[in-house]
Design a protein around this motif. Structure first.
Motif, mmCIF file in Angstrom:
data_model
loop_
_atom_site.group_PDB
_atom_site.id
_atom_site.type_symbol
_atom_site.label_atom_id
_atom_site.label_comp_id
_atom_site.label_asym_id
_atom_site.label_seq_id
_atom_site.Cartn_x
_atom_site.Cartn_y
_atom_site.Cartn_z
ATOM 1 N N LEU A 465 0.834 -1.204 0.000
ATOM 2 C CA LEU A 465 0.000 0.000 0.000
ATOM 3 C C LEU A 465 0.866 1.249 0.000
ATOM 4 O O LEU A 465 1.921 1.297 0.653
ATOM 5 N N VAL A 466 0.401 2.270 -0.717
ATOM 6 C CA VAL A 466 1.087 3.566 -0.737
ATOM 7 C C VAL A 466 0.892 4.235 0.619
ATOM 8 O O VAL A 466 -0.221 4.231 1.175
ATOM 9 N N ASN A 467 1.981 4.820 1.170
ATOM 10 C CA ASN A 467 1.861 5.457 2.489
ATOM 11 C C ASN A 467 1.099 6.770 2.398
ATOM 12 O O ASN A 467 0.728 7.230 1.314
ATOM 13 N N SER A 471 4.918 8.949 -0.629
ATOM 14 C CA SER A 471 6.347 8.953 -0.934
ATOM 15 C C SER A 471 6.891 7.559 -1.194
ATOM 16 O O SER A 471 7.866 7.392 -1.921
ATOM 17 N N ARG A 472 6.287 6.528 -0.612
ATOM 18 C CA ARG A 472 6.778 5.166 -0.761
ATOM 19 C C ARG A 472 5.589 4.196 -0.811
ATOM 20 O O ARG A 472 4.481 4.526 -0.376
ATOM 21 N N ILE A 473 5.868 3.002 -1.344
ATOM 22 C CA ILE A 473 4.886 1.927 -1.298
ATOM 23 C C ILE A 473 5.415 0.888 -0.320
ATOM 24 O O ILE A 473 6.571 0.447 -0.418
ATOM 25 N N GLU A 474 4.586 0.487 0.650
ATOM 26 C CA GLU A 474 5.045 -0.319 1.774
ATOM 27 C C GLU A 474 4.327 -1.662 1.835
ATOM 28 O O GLU A 474 3.155 -1.775 1.462
ATOM 29 N N PHE A 475 5.046 -2.655 2.328
ATOM 30 C CA PHE A 475 4.490 -3.988 2.492
ATOM 31 C C PHE A 475 3.380 -3.945 3.546
ATOM 32 O O PHE A 475 3.567 -3.405 4.643
ATOM 33 N N ALA A 476 2.206 -4.508 3.215
ATOM 34 C CA ALA A 476 1.075 -4.492 4.153
ATOM 35 C C ALA A 476 0.737 -5.878 4.673
ATOM 36 O O ALA A 476 0.440 -6.049 5.858
ATOM 37 N N ALA A 477 0.754 -6.886 3.804
ATOM 38 C CA ALA A 477 0.453 -8.257 4.233
ATOM 39 C C ALA A 477 0.976 -9.195 3.163
ATOM 40 O O ALA A 477 1.006 -8.866 1.976
ATOM 41 N N GLY A 478 1.403 -10.390 3.593
ATOM 42 C CA GLY A 478 1.942 -11.336 2.626
ATOM 43 C C GLY A 478 1.782 -12.766 3.073
ATOM 44 O O GLY A 478 1.594 -13.067 4.257
ATOM 45 N N ARG A 479 1.881 -13.656 2.081
ATOM 46 C CA ARG A 479 1.755 -15.085 2.340
ATOM 47 C C ARG A 479 2.681 -15.811 1.378
ATOM 48 O O ARG A 479 2.554 -15.678 0.171
ATOM 49 N N GLU A 487 7.091 -14.823 6.290
ATOM 50 C CA GLU A 487 5.970 -14.117 5.698
ATOM 51 C C GLU A 487 6.285 -12.653 5.435
ATOM 52 O O GLU A 487 5.584 -11.991 4.699
ATOM 53 N N ILE A 488 7.354 -12.133 6.077
ATOM 54 C CA ILE A 488 7.712 -10.725 5.900
ATOM 55 C C ILE A 488 8.909 -10.649 4.959
ATOM 56 O O ILE A 488 9.925 -11.312 5.174
ATOM 57 N N PRO A 489 8.825 -9.873 3.870
ATOM 58 C CA PRO A 489 9.917 -9.820 2.901
ATOM 59 C C PRO A 489 11.147 -9.104 3.461
ATOM 60 O O PRO A 489 11.057 -8.345 4.426
ATOM 61 N N ALA A 490 12.283 -9.344 2.816
ATOM 62 C CA ALA A 490 13.523 -8.696 3.240
ATOM 63 C C ALA A 490 13.442 -7.193 3.038
ATOM 64 O O ALA A 490 13.920 -6.407 3.852
ATOM 65 N N ILE A 491 12.838 -6.771 1.936
ATOM 66 C CA ILE A 491 12.672 -5.352 1.643
ATOM 67 C C ILE A 491 11.213 -4.994 1.872
ATOM 68 O O ILE A 491 10.317 -5.587 1.281
ATOM 69 N N LYS A 492 10.967 -3.992 2.725
ATOM 70 C CA LYS A 492 9.590 -3.706 3.147
ATOM 71 C C LYS A 492 8.994 -2.478 2.470
ATOM 72 O O LYS A 492 7.812 -2.203 2.661
ATOM 73 N N ASN A 493 9.786 -1.714 1.694
ATOM 74 C CA ASN A 493 9.218 -0.564 1.004
ATOM 75 C C ASN A 493 10.053 -0.224 -0.218
ATOM 76 O O ASN A 493 11.235 -0.579 -0.304
ATOM 77 N N TYR A 494 9.403 0.442 -1.183
ATOM 78 C CA TYR A 494 10.053 0.879 -2.413
ATOM 79 C C TYR A 494 9.581 2.286 -2.739
ATOM 80 O O TYR A 494 8.491 2.711 -2.324
ATOM 81 N N ILE A 495 10.396 2.970 -3.525
ATOM 82 C CA ILE A 495 9.946 4.230 -4.094
ATOM 83 C C ILE A 495 9.310 3.930 -5.448
ATOM 84 O O ILE A 495 9.417 2.813 -5.968
ATOM 85 N N LYS A 496 8.641 4.908 -6.020
ATOM 86 C CA LYS A 496 7.982 4.712 -7.318
ATOM 87 C C LYS A 496 9.012 4.321 -8.379
ATOM 88 O O LYS A 496 10.064 4.944 -8.500
ATOM 89 N N GLY A 497 8.691 3.274 -9.113
ATOM 90 C CA GLY A 497 9.564 2.800 -10.176
ATOM 91 C C GLY A 497 10.558 1.751 -9.727
ATOM 92 O O GLY A 497 11.208 1.117 -10.558
ATOM 93 N N GLY A 499 11.643 -1.878 -7.931
ATOM 94 C CA GLY A 499 11.065 -3.173 -7.636
ATOM 95 C C GLY A 499 9.743 -3.373 -8.376
ATOM 96 O O GLY A 499 9.239 -2.457 -9.044
ATOM 97 N N LEU A 500 9.199 -4.564 -8.272
ATOM 98 C CA LEU A 500 7.932 -4.821 -8.962
ATOM 99 C C LEU A 500 6.800 -3.966 -8.397
ATOM 100 O O LEU A 500 6.015 -3.400 -9.172
ATOM 101 N N PRO A 501 6.654 -3.817 -7.053
ATOM 102 C CA PRO A 501 5.592 -2.928 -6.546
ATOM 103 C C PRO A 501 5.733 -1.495 -7.055
ATOM 104 O O PRO A 501 4.755 -0.870 -7.459
ATOM 105 N N GLY A 502 6.996 -0.983 -7.060
ATOM 106 C CA GLY A 502 7.215 0.383 -7.529
ATOM 107 C C GLY A 502 6.996 0.517 -9.028
ATOM 108 O O GLY A 502 6.530 1.557 -9.514
ATOM 109 N N ALA A 503 7.342 -0.556 -9.784
ATOM 110 C CA ALA A 503 7.144 -0.516 -11.236
ATOM 111 C C ALA A 503 5.657 -0.475 -11.582
ATOM 112 O O ALA A 503 5.232 0.239 -12.497
ATOM 113 N N VAL A 504 4.838 -1.246 -10.848
ATOM 114 C CA VAL A 504 3.389 -1.226 -11.076
ATOM 115 C C VAL A 504 2.819 0.131 -10.681
ATOM 116 O O VAL A 504 1.933 0.674 -11.357
#
Length: 897
Positions: A465-467, A471-479, A487-497, A499-504
Motif C-alpha cells: 500500500l502507498v503510504n 512517498s513510498r509503497i510499503e508492504f502491508a500483508a503477505g503469504r 511471511e515478511i519480505p527482506a525489503i519492506k518498502n520501495y519508491i515509485k519505479g 522493484g515490482l511494486p514500484g514498477a506497477v
C-alpha cells in the motif's frame, strides 16, 4: 453401426443362431444361443448335432462368405439362403459397414408331415414358430421395413400353425386403440374397433391396455367386458379373445397383441407360453426399432449441430479408443483438419497435467456404472497455440443390453469467459465477507491475500500500500507457500519505479513477467522461491483514479494459469481497492464512530443491527451484545412497526434514502421518540443509520401545537412543482374541512369572499415572480357556509431562482375582527353624541342664556316678557329632545358592548 446394433439387440436372445462376420469370414459377434453351442456339447429340442457338428456348419458358412460373389451374383444386396444338414442359413451383406449378417434355423420339411426326424407335434409347432420368427427378424432388418406388412405376414404364419385362431396387433396412442396389423381377422372388425378409447370395460384389447395386464375372455357373449362390443364380432363367429398389452422400457403401453377364436375356449399352458413368447417378441421389435430410429435422429441432429455450433462435438469409440471431432474442434481450438482424429493417448496429452488424474478417475467411475449415461467435467484443454482454455465436457454414452459402454457422443465448450465471471463472483464474495467480518485493515489484508491461492497454487501473494504522504509503497500483508515460514519480505518498502511494486505504481498497469526479468533488488524478496516461481504478476489497486497499492502474486504454473486471472484483474483491482479504501476510512473514523453523541449503526436489509456505537447503546438502554441480536423493528413501538417496515422495504427496492420518526421502547421500558436518517447501500446489502433522541423536541412540538390550537393558528404549504396543497389539522378546523378533504389551489381561492379573490391572487403571483412574502387579513367562506375572518401569512421558497413552494399559516381572527368592528361603531356613536353636544345642545342653551339676560336686565314689559317666555319653553323642548337622543345612543353602545 446402426444396422449392427439393431441386429445385435434383436437376435441376442433369439431361438436361432445369429452371427456377424467380416468380409474375410472372421467372426465379429455371435448371439447367446450360438455362443452356447460353441462352448458346450449340450443340445436341446431343436438341435440334432453336437458342438463339433455345429463348428463344421460354421466352417461351411465361412466358406460361403469367402466365395460370396459366386453365390450372390457378384455381391448383390439380397439375402442368400442355403441348407446344410439340419440347419437352414440366411446370409446378407452390408456394403456400408462391410459386414455379413448370418442366421441359422432348424430345417423343417414343409411338403411332408414326415420330416425325417423323430419329433413330436409340439416340437414341430415350435420349429414352425422359429421359422416365422426368423422371417420376421429378416424383415425388420431391412433399411426401411414395412412394419405393417411384416407383422401381418408374421400373424398369418401364426394362424397357419393354429388354424382356429385369428391374430391382431393394435397400436395404442392418445388412450385409444388403432388398427395396425392382422392376419385373417375380418376387416369389418378391425375397422369397427379402430379409434375406440381404452377403459375398464372396453373389450379385451381396450381393457388390457387400460389395466396394463393380460385379459383372457373365454366367452365374449357373456363376459361384461364385451357388453358394448359383442355385436361387432357376433356376425363373424368370434367367441373368445385373449389380449396381451405391449409395454416399452418406460412401462408405457404402446400396443396390444390379441388372438380371437371361433369357439369359446380358455388357454392351455402351452398356448399361454406361445402367446407370451409372441407378445415378448413384438415388444422387443417395437422397442428396438424405436431405439434405432432415435439413434438415427440423434446422429442426424449431431451432424446438424456439428455444422451450426462453434462447440467441438466428438464421437468416441470406447472399444477402439479413437475420437473423431467436428468442425468446431478446429474453429474453437485452432487445430488443422488432419488433427480431427485422435487416440485416447493424444487426447490425454491435451488435458492440463494436474487436471488429468481427476478427469480420468471421474470418467472411469462413470463408465463402470452401467446405470449412468451422462457425464460432465470441467478442465483445462490445450489449444493449437499451446495455451490452455477452460472447457466444459458433456458426454452421452451408448450402452449395449448388458450395460457395457460402446461409444460416446459429447460436446466440448469453451467456458473460459464463463469461468472468469464465476471466478469474479466467488472472489468478490470472499473479499466482501472478509472485510465485513474483521475489525481492522491489517487483519483483513492478512486474510485476503490467501483467497486467490484457493484457486491457483500461488507461491507468493502480497499486498503493498502507498503510504499517507505518497512517498513510498510499503508492504502491508503477505503469504508465502506453506513450506516457507517467512511471511515478511527482506525489503519492506520501495519508491515509485523501484522493484515490482514500484514498477506497477509507476505504470499503473498489470505487469506479468518471468522471475528472472525483474530487477535484482526485488528478487531479494523472493530468493527462497526462485526455483519454484516461473511467473510473477503485479496488479495495481486503483479507486476513482487514486492509486491505493499493488497485489503481487507468483506462480510455478505457466502463463496460462495466470491468463484467467488477467481477464478479471481490472475488476479485482477495483474491488480490492474499494474494499481497502473503505476499510481504511472505517478504521480512521472508528474513534468518531465511538465518540459521536448520536446513535450510529449499520443494519442489514431486515433491519438487524450489524454494528452500533456506544451512544446508541446508551440511548436505547441495551448492551451492544443485546442489540446485535435484535432488529430495528424489535425496539420500535407496535404502533410504528408495520408502517416503518413497509417504508424500509419500499426504499430498499428503489435504493433511496429515507427519514423516519417513531416511538421506541428502551431496554428499561421507557418510551422515547427517535428520528432515523438512513442511507441504503444496495451493493453492500447494508443500511447506514444515524438516530437522535427527539423526545424533548416532541414535547415542545406538543406545547406548540397546543398553543396553536388555543390561538387557532394552522399551517399550510403550496407545492408549486407538484401542484399540491397541504393543510394542518388546525387549518382544516378553521375551514370546517373533514380529514378526507383534499384542498387544491383552485378550491382555496373559491373559499375566499369574492371581493378578496384578486387580492390573494396578486399576493401569490408576487411571491412566485418577485419573491415577496405577504401578511394580509381577509374573509373566507368555510365549507359549512360560514363567513369568518383569517390572517394569512405566506413565504416563498426558491430553488435556482425559481419559486418551488410557498408555506405559511392561517389564523382565525374572526372574533378580533368583529370586536374591532364594534369598537368602530361605538366610536362613531360617541362622535355623534359629541357633535350633538357641541352643536345641538349649545345653540338652544346660548339662546336661553341670552333671553334670561334680556329679561333680567332689559327693562321689558310684561307682554314682552311673556313673548320671551315662549321662546324659553321652545329652547327647553329642543334641549330635551337632544338629551333624549344622546341617552338613546348611549344605551345602544352599552347594549352592543
Amino acid at each position: 453401426m446402426k444396422n449392427d446394433n439393431a441386429f445385435r439387440n434383436l437376435l441376442l436372445d433369439a431361438d436361432l443362431y445369429a452371427f456377424i462376420l467380416n468380409k474375410k469370414g472372421e467372426m465379429l459377434w455371435k448371439n447367446m444361443r450360438a455362443e452356447k453351442y460353441l462352448e458346450s456339447p449340450s443340445f436341446d429340442i431343436f438341435d440334432k448335432f453336437s458342438r463339433d457338428d455345429f463348428q463344421i456348419q460354421l466352417s461351411l458358412l465361412q466358406a460361403v462368405i469367402k466365395d460370396w460373389p459366386e453365390h450372390s451374383g457378384n455381391g448383390r444386396k439380397e439375402s442368400y439362403t442355403y441348407k446344410k444338414d439340419d440347419l437352414k442359413w440366411s446370409i446378407s451383406w452390408n456394403a456400408e459397414e462391410e459386414t455379413f449378417y448370418a442366421m441359422g434355423t432348424a430345417i423343417i420339411d414343409e411338403t411332408s408331415p414326415n420330416t425325417g426326424i423323430n419329433t413330436t407335434k409340439k416340437e414341430l409347432i415350435a420349429q414352425e414358430i422359429v421359422k416365422i420368427e426368423r422371417l420376421l427378424f429378416e424383415g425388420v432388418l431391412h433399411k426401411n421395413p414395412d412394419l405393417e406388412k411384416i407383422f401381418s405376414e408374421y400373424l398369418e404364419g401364426l394362424e397357419r400353425i393354429f388354424p382356429n385362431m385369428k391374430a391382431s396387433i393394435l397400436k395404442v396412442e392418445d388412450k385409444k386403440v388403432w388398427k395396425f396389423a392382422s392376419g385373417s381377422l375380418p376387416k369389418a372388425v378391425s375397422n369397427a374397433i379402430n379409434g375406440h378409447s381404452i377403459g375398464p370395460n372396453a373389450g379385451s384389447c381396450g381393457t388390457a391396455a387400460y389395466v396394463r395386464k393380460r385379459i383372457i375372455v373365454s366367452n365374449i357373449e357373456t363376459d361384461p367386458l364385451w357388453a358394448d362390443f359383442k355385436e361387432i364380432v357376433r356376425p363373424h363367429g368370434l367367441k373368445a379373445c385373449w389380449s396381451q398389452p405391449i409395454l416399452n422400457e418406460e412401462k408405457k403401453v404402446i400396443a396390444t397383441f390379441a388372438n380371437y377364436y371361433t369357439e369359446t375356449s380358455f388357454p392351455t399352458g402351452e398356448a399361454l407360453e406361445m402367446f407370451d413368447r409372441s407378445a415378448s417378441l413384438i415388444a422387443l421389435i417395437f422397442e428396438n426399432l424405436r431405439k434405432t430410429k432415435d439413434l438415427l435422429l440423434s446422429n442426424q441432429h449431431a451432424e446438424s449441430v456439428n455444422k451450426a455450433t462453434n462447440d467441438a462435438i466428438y464421437n468416441k469409440n470406447l472399444e477402439t479408443g479413437n475420437i473423431s471431432w467436428s468442425q468446431g474442434y478446429r474453429s474453437l481450438f485452432g487445430y488443422q483438419p488432419k488433427d480431427s482424429l485422435l487416440t485416447m493417448k493424444e487426447w490425454e496429452a491435451l488435458v492440463y497435467p494436474t487436471d488429468l488424474p481427476r478427469i480420468y478417475d471421474s470418467f472411469q467411475n462413470f463408465i463402470n456404472d452401467s446405470s449412468q449415461h451422462r457425464w460432465e467435467a470441467k478442465y483445462r484443454f490445450k489449444n493449437a497455440n499451446n495455451n490452455y482454455t477452460v472447457v466444459k465436457d458433456q458426454g452421452y454414452v451408448i450402452r449395449d443390453e448388458n450395460g457395457r459402454a460402446n461409444y460416446m457422443i459429447g460436446v466440448l465448450s469453451d467456458i473460459t469467459l464463463q469461468r472468469s465471471v464465476e471466478l469474479k463472483k466467488e472472489l468478490f464474495s470472499e473479499f466482501s465477507k472478509i472485510f465485513n467480518n474483521t475489525n481492522n485493515l491489517t487483519s483483513s489484508l492478512k486474510k485476503v491475500i490467501h483467497v486467490p491461492c484457493n484457486y491457483v497454487d500461488f507461491e507468493i501473494s502480497e499486498i503493498w500500500l502507498v503510504n499517507s504522504d505518497k512517498s513510498r509503497i510499503e508492504f502491508a500483508a503477505g503469504r508465502n507457500h506453506e513450506h516457507s515460514k517467512r511471511e515478511i519480505p527482506a525489503i519492506k518498502n520501495y519508491i515509485k519505479g523501484e522493484g515490482l511494486p514500484g514498477a506497477v505504481w509507476q505504470s499503473r498497469e498489470i505487469l506479468i513477467s518471468d522471475i528472472e526479468n525483474i530487477n535484482d533488488r526485488s528478487k531479494l524478496n523472493y530468493k527462497d522461491k526462485l526455483g519454484n516461481i516461473q511467473k510473477i504478476i503485479g496488479v495495481p489497486l486503483i479507486k476513482n483514479d487514486e492509486f491505493i497499492g499493488v497485489w503481487i502474486a507468483g506462480s510455478k504454473e505457466d502463463i496460462t494459469a495466470l491468463t484467467l486471472f488477467r481477464e478479471i484483474c481490472p475488476e479485482i483491482s477495483e474491488q480490492l481497492a474499494s474494499e481497502i479504501s473503505r476499510k481504511g476510512l472505517e478504521q480512521d473514523l472508528h474513534h468518531i464512530f465511538q465518540l459521536a453523541p448520536d446513535l450510529i449503526a449499520t443494519m442489514d436489509f431486515d433491519g438487524n443491527f450489524k454494528r452500533i456505537n456506544k451512544a446508541g447503546c446508551e440511548l436505547l438502554e441495551y448492551s451492544e451484545e443485546e442489540l446485535l441480536q435484535l432488529s430495528m423493528l424489535n425496539i420500535m413501538h407496535s404502533v410504528n412497526r408495520v408502517k416503518c417496515n413497509e417504508l424500509i422495504q419500499e426504499k430498499i427496492q428503489i435504493g433511496d434514502n429515507f427519514h423516519q420518526e417513531c416511538k421506541c421502547i428502551t431496554g428499561s421500558g421507557n418510551i422515547i421518540w427517535v428520528t432515523w436518517d438512513c442511507t441504503i447501500s444496495r451493493e453492500e446489502g447494508l443500511i447506514y443509520a444515524v438516530a437522535k433522541d427527539i423526545s424533548k423536541n416532541k414535547e415542545l412540538q406538543k406545547l406548540f401545537d397546543n398553543a396553536g390550537k388555543l390561538a387557532r393558528i394552522g399551517s399550510w404549504e403550496l407545492d408549486i412543482e407538484n401542484h399540491r396543497v397541504f393543510w394542518s389539522k388546525i387549518t382544516r378546523e378553521i375551514y370546517d374541512a373533514p380529514e378526507y378533504y383534499k384542498p387544491t389551489m383552485e378550491s382555496v381561492l373559491r373559499l375566499l369572499r369574492k371581493d378578496y379573490v384578486p387580492v390573494m391572487q396578486k399576493a401569490i403571483e408576487d411571491a412566485k415572480s418577485k419573491n415577496v412574502s405577504w401578511d394580509i387579513e381577509l374573509p373566507i367562506i368555510t365549507l359549512n357556509g360560514k363567513e369568518i375572518w383569517i390572517r394569512s401569512i405566506g413565504k416563498p421558497v426558491l430553488k435556482n431562482n425559481t419559486c418551488i413552494r410557498i408555506y405559511g399559516s392561517f389564523q382565525d381572527i374572526d372574533q378580533r375582527k368583529r370586536a374591532e368592528d364594534k369598537i368602530i361603531q361605538h366610536n362613531e356613536l360617541l362622535k355623534d353624541i359629541a357633535r350633538q353636544q357641541s352643536h345641538f345642545v349649545r345653540a338652544p342653551v346660548s339662546r336661553l342664556m341670552g333671553i334670561i339676560d334680556l329679561i333680567r336686565h332689559g327693562g321689558l314689559s310684561l307682554m314682552e316678557k311673556e313673548e320671551l317666555l315662549k321662546d324659553i319653553i321652545e329652547s327647553a323642548d329642543e334641549i330635551d329632545t337632544v338629551i333624549r337622543d344622546i341617552s338613546n345612543k348611549t344605551n345602544l353602545i352599552e347594549n352592543k358592548s
